[in-house]
Design a protein around this motif. Structure first.
Motif, PDB file in Angstrom:
ATOM      1  N   ARG A   1       9.256   5.211  -5.926  1.00 20.29           N
ATOM      2  CA  ARG A   1      10.516   4.443  -4.910  1.00 20.29           C
ATOM      3  C   ARG A   1      11.538   5.434  -4.528  1.00 20.29           C
ATOM      4  N   ASN A   2      11.335   6.700  -4.899  1.00 16.13           N
ATOM      5  CA  ASN A   2      12.288   7.664  -4.400  1.00 16.13           C
ATOM      6  C   ASN A   2      13.784   7.309  -4.548  1.00 16.13           C
ATOM      7  N   TRP A   3      14.157   6.872  -5.731  1.00 18.54           N
ATOM      8  CA  TRP A   3      15.439   6.596  -6.084  1.00 18.54           C
ATOM      9  C   TRP A   3      16.212   7.756  -6.431  1.00 18.54           C
ATOM     10  N   HIS A   4      17.651   7.499  -6.609  1.00 15.70           N
ATOM     11  CA  HIS A   4      18.509   8.799  -6.737  1.00 15.70           C
ATOM     12  C   HIS A   4      19.192   8.626  -8.154  1.00 15.70           C
ATOM     13  N   GLU A   5      19.670   9.676  -8.770  1.00 17.19           N
ATOM     14  CA  GLU A   5      20.695   9.966  -9.773  1.00 17.19           C
ATOM     15  C   GLU A   5      19.703   9.089 -10.989  1.00 17.19           C
ATOM     16  N   VAL A   6      18.480   9.059 -11.203  1.00 18.35           N
ATOM     17  CA  VAL A   6      17.954   8.232 -12.241  1.00 18.35           C
ATOM     18  C   VAL A   6      18.445   8.742 -13.678  1.00 18.35           C
ATOM     19  N   ARG A   7      19.086   8.160 -14.493  1.00 14.49           N
ATOM     20  CA  ARG A   7      19.403   8.886 -15.702  1.00 14.49           C
ATOM     21  C   ARG A   7      19.355   7.764 -16.948  1.00 14.49           C
ATOM     22  N   PRO A   8      18.655   8.172 -17.981  1.00 12.51           N
ATOM     23  CA  PRO A   8      18.584   7.113 -19.090  1.00 12.51           C
ATOM     24  C   PRO A   8      19.745   6.988 -19.915  1.00 12.51           C
ATOM     25  N   VAL A   9      20.149   6.042 -20.461  1.00 14.07           N
ATOM     26  CA  VAL A   9      21.222   5.732 -21.305  1.00 14.07           C
ATOM     27  C   VAL A   9      20.785   4.802 -22.221  1.00 14.07           C
ATOM     28  N   GLY A  10      21.109   5.231 -23.518  1.00  9.78           N
ATOM     29  CA  GLY A  10      20.847   4.415 -24.920  1.00  9.78           C
ATOM     30  C   GLY A  10      21.933   3.469 -25.100  1.00  9.78           C
ATOM     31  N   VAL A  11      21.259   2.174 -25.451  1.00 11.29           N
ATOM     32  CA  VAL A  11      22.344   1.119 -25.810  1.00 11.29           C
ATOM     33  C   VAL A  11      21.707   0.800 -27.149  1.00 11.29           C
TER      34      VAL A  11
END
Length: 138
Positions: A29-39
């Motif tokens: 999908r060419n999204w930007h600034e994808v970053r994982p965040v743990g909850v």
């Protein structure tokens, strides 16, 4: 993947689902600034990303399709995983990314309460057509 595994989430199938959504957002999908965040309190890996560079951050909550979700669990996810809204009148929202075993991903946007949909081009076209018909019938 190793960065996601290092987050405080014990369920490896949830981490794997998050990784598949991560790849879909970046590559498909060419999204930007994808970053994982743990909850940690929800035992989830969420992804924060932008659909376009100028758009606001959205929260994706990857969930394996076999995981059962109660209304209480959905409310808890909505309350603890959503980002604070820029506009105080905007209800909190997240997007559930349901990952099937064949790697198919279906996205469902959830909000706290009802949100009026934005008018689509198709709806605008129908309104203009109705006005035109009324004008012609006079």
């Amino acid at each position: 993947f190793t960065e996601m595994m290092a987050l405080d989430v014990a369920d490896s199938t949830q981490v794997y689902a998050a990784f598949l959504v991560y790849l879909d957002l970046l590559e498909g999908r060419n999204w930007h600034e994808v970053r994982p965040v743990g909850v940690a309190e929800l035992q989830l890996v969420c992804l924060q990303a932008r659909a376009a560079e100028q758009e606001g951050l959205q929260v994706m909550v990857p969930v394996p399709a076999h995981v059962l979700m109660s209304p209480e669990r959905l409310r808890e996810i909505l309350q603890k995983a959503s980002l604070p809204a820029e506009d105080p009148h905007t209800p909190p929202s997240v997007t559930l990314a349901v990952v099937e075993t064949d790697s198919t991903i279906v996205y469902y946007k959830m909000t706290d309460g009802f949100v009026m949909p934005e008018a689509s081009d198709h709806q605008e076209g129908r309104k203009q057509l109705r006005k035109k018909r009324k004008k012609l019938s006079k």
